[in-house]
Design an enzyme around this catalytic site. Sequence first.
Site, PDB file in Angstrom:
ATOM      1  N   GLU A 220       5.598  58.289   7.952  1.00  0.00           N
ATOM      2  CA  GLU A 220       5.040  57.925   6.637  1.00  0.00           C
ATOM      3  C   GLU A 220       4.698  59.219   5.906  1.00  0.00           C
ATOM      4  O   GLU A 220       4.082  60.126   6.480  1.00  0.00           O
ATOM      5  CB  GLU A 220       3.806  57.036   6.798  1.00  0.00           C
ATOM      6  CG  GLU A 220       4.172  55.680   7.359  1.00  0.00           C
ATOM      7  CD  GLU A 220       2.979  54.750   7.529  1.00  0.00           C
ATOM      8  OE1 GLU A 220       3.037  53.606   7.050  1.00  0.00           O
ATOM      9  OE2 GLU A 220       1.988  55.169   8.138  1.00  0.00           O
ATOM     10  N   HIS A 244       2.592  46.800  15.378  1.00  0.00           N
ATOM     11  CA  HIS A 244       3.884  46.734  14.687  1.00  0.00           C
ATOM     12  C   HIS A 244       5.037  47.245  15.556  1.00  0.00           C
ATOM     13  O   HIS A 244       6.086  46.606  15.664  1.00  0.00           O
ATOM     14  CB  HIS A 244       3.879  47.597  13.417  1.00  0.00           C
ATOM     15  CG  HIS A 244       2.756  47.291  12.467  1.00  0.00           C
ATOM     16  ND1 HIS A 244       2.187  46.058  12.362  1.00  0.00           N
ATOM     17  CD2 HIS A 244       2.120  48.071  11.557  1.00  0.00           C
ATOM     18  CE1 HIS A 244       1.236  46.088  11.437  1.00  0.00           C
ATOM     19  NE2 HIS A 244       1.178  47.309  10.947  1.00  0.00           N
TER      20      HIS A 244
HETATM   21  C1  BG6 Z   1      -0.638  48.957   8.399  1.00  0.00           C
HETATM   22  C2  BG6 Z   1      -1.302  50.246   8.815  1.00  0.00           C
HETATM   23  O1  BG6 Z   1      -0.907  47.953   9.335  1.00  0.00           O
HETATM   24  O2  BG6 Z   1       0.762  49.164   8.317  1.00  0.00           O
HETATM   25  C3  BG6 Z   1      -0.950  51.369   7.852  1.00  0.00           C
HETATM   26  O3  BG6 Z   1      -2.708  50.061   8.842  1.00  0.00           O
HETATM   27  C4  BG6 Z   1       0.544  51.488   7.707  1.00  0.00           C
HETATM   28  O4  BG6 Z   1      -1.519  52.598   8.270  1.00  0.00           O
HETATM   29  C5  BG6 Z   1       1.146  50.126   7.367  1.00  0.00           C
HETATM   30  O5  BG6 Z   1       0.809  52.427   6.671  1.00  0.00           O
HETATM   31  C6  BG6 Z   1       2.663  50.165   7.333  1.00  0.00           C
HETATM   32  O6  BG6 Z   1       3.154  48.940   6.894  1.00  0.00           O
HETATM   33  P1  BG6 Z   1       4.246  48.869   5.734  1.00  0.00           P
HETATM   34  O7  BG6 Z   1       4.497  47.412   5.534  1.00  0.00           O
HETATM   35  O8  BG6 Z   1       3.640  49.542   4.545  1.00  0.00           O
HETATM   36  O9  BG6 Z   1       5.442  49.594   6.265  1.00  0.00           O
END
Ligand code: BG6
Length: 490
Positions: A220, A244
Amino acid sequence: MASDRPNRRPNTRSSRLVDRSDAFVFFGATGDLAYKQIFPALAGLIRDEGFALPIIGVARSGDLESLRERARQSLAAHGFADEAVARALTDRLRYVKGSDDDVETFHALRRELGKARHPLHYLAIPPDLFGEVVDNLQASGCATGARIIVEKPFGRDLASAMALHETIHTAFAEDAVFRIDHYLGKEPVQNLLYFRFANSFLEPIWNRDRIASVQINMPEEFGVDDRGAFYDQAGAIRDVVQNHLLQVVSLLAMEPPSGHTPEAIRNEQFKVLDSIRPLAPDDIVRGQYRGYLDVKGVAPQSRVETFAALRLHVDTWRWGGVPFYIRTGKSLPVTVTEVLVELKRPPQSVFGEALPPDADYFRFRLTPDMSISLGSRAKKPGEAMVGEAVELFASHQSGTERPPYQRLIGDATRGDQSLFSREDWVEAAWRVVDGVLDATTAPCVYEPGTWGPPEAANVLQHGDRWHDPVVQPGAADEATIVAPAASTAK
Ligand code: BG6
């Protein structure tokens, strides 16, 4: 290895609740999650599915008018230009002001629910408040016939997750509990499951005989920014790995489900997690970006990791000896989630070429767009039998999916648990990371905008390399993806 695990079965007591929910209640109505996800999800449900339930916000401060205003601001900030949708949402909004530890708030909620008998309660509040809320829901009669949605993180380690599940089960049977992991609501994540089991060509090669390694990268580009206080209690492993990314692993590695029920899929997902060896300190490298300690809310000497690179061992017949690597972090060069499944090399170099070790692979792009491609070699035009790397795109779609929260809240109102984390899965996921959750040594510092600390290469085996996913501007809208570059890390 398995013998010292607590032998805990999921709570299968049934609520016998088959009806659709008839009211939507959300705790933490003035909070961040409501603003960023719940209001837009509800507006999407109203627009796309004619969602018509009463919507009741519960919070400590404000009043109905200020909540309506916050809902309008949230919709404007999330691209809902349609006035009629905003009006439908705000007209349906009701408000109960009060504190989570005061049972009177819950009696007021029961009165506000009126004739509703099957409310869906969304706890958009910190997990340490769940206990009180569940007790008060029960004491006030609000838990009867109801469902509950809880947000990740489900606990902060195995012991607290088990305690949390016990608490929730005092009032809600497992089939009334919806643990949201929004990754499961993402279309490309569901496509992993579909692609694996809707095609017959994959199964003969989807195992240790033909696959050399699997890696999941979730870099990220942004830092921790305004989430310092939350993030410093979590770190990358609790924030995205335990949930995730292990969900992605379980879909990639699971056996074909036996049967056609959603439960059959969740059974196989659980079995994968249950077979992963608990992480040992050597399996992981933690990093922290330079500047993290200056973020508001972060402890001055914090050792919390903003980066993790790790190696998992999936101890099953199918995957024995195939490393599954995960790499994720904040303040890395790009924002993307990608899976690379590397196939073994041909046994001989028939054309005398020095073949790269990772010439053949499947690549699944999960965010910001969705693609599935097959990396392979093809002959360069000319007299010599010399090849080049090419990618065959099996599928590419850009962001047309329903937002995950919209999909998941809609499913929960219908009682469909397919895309929610089951109790045993969550506990098995904690068991994988439990031994490495809290740092005993300082994390390796890395510069923002790099691929993390060079030590990340230490978790790789057999000459494997990290593959740095590449995103070109506009990749979410157009097919402008290019093949991954091999990392300089090793
Ligand atoms: C969240 C985390 O659950 O998922 C974040 O707390 C992360 O830190 C995010 O950035 C990523 O999810 P997405 O859908 O933005 O890829």
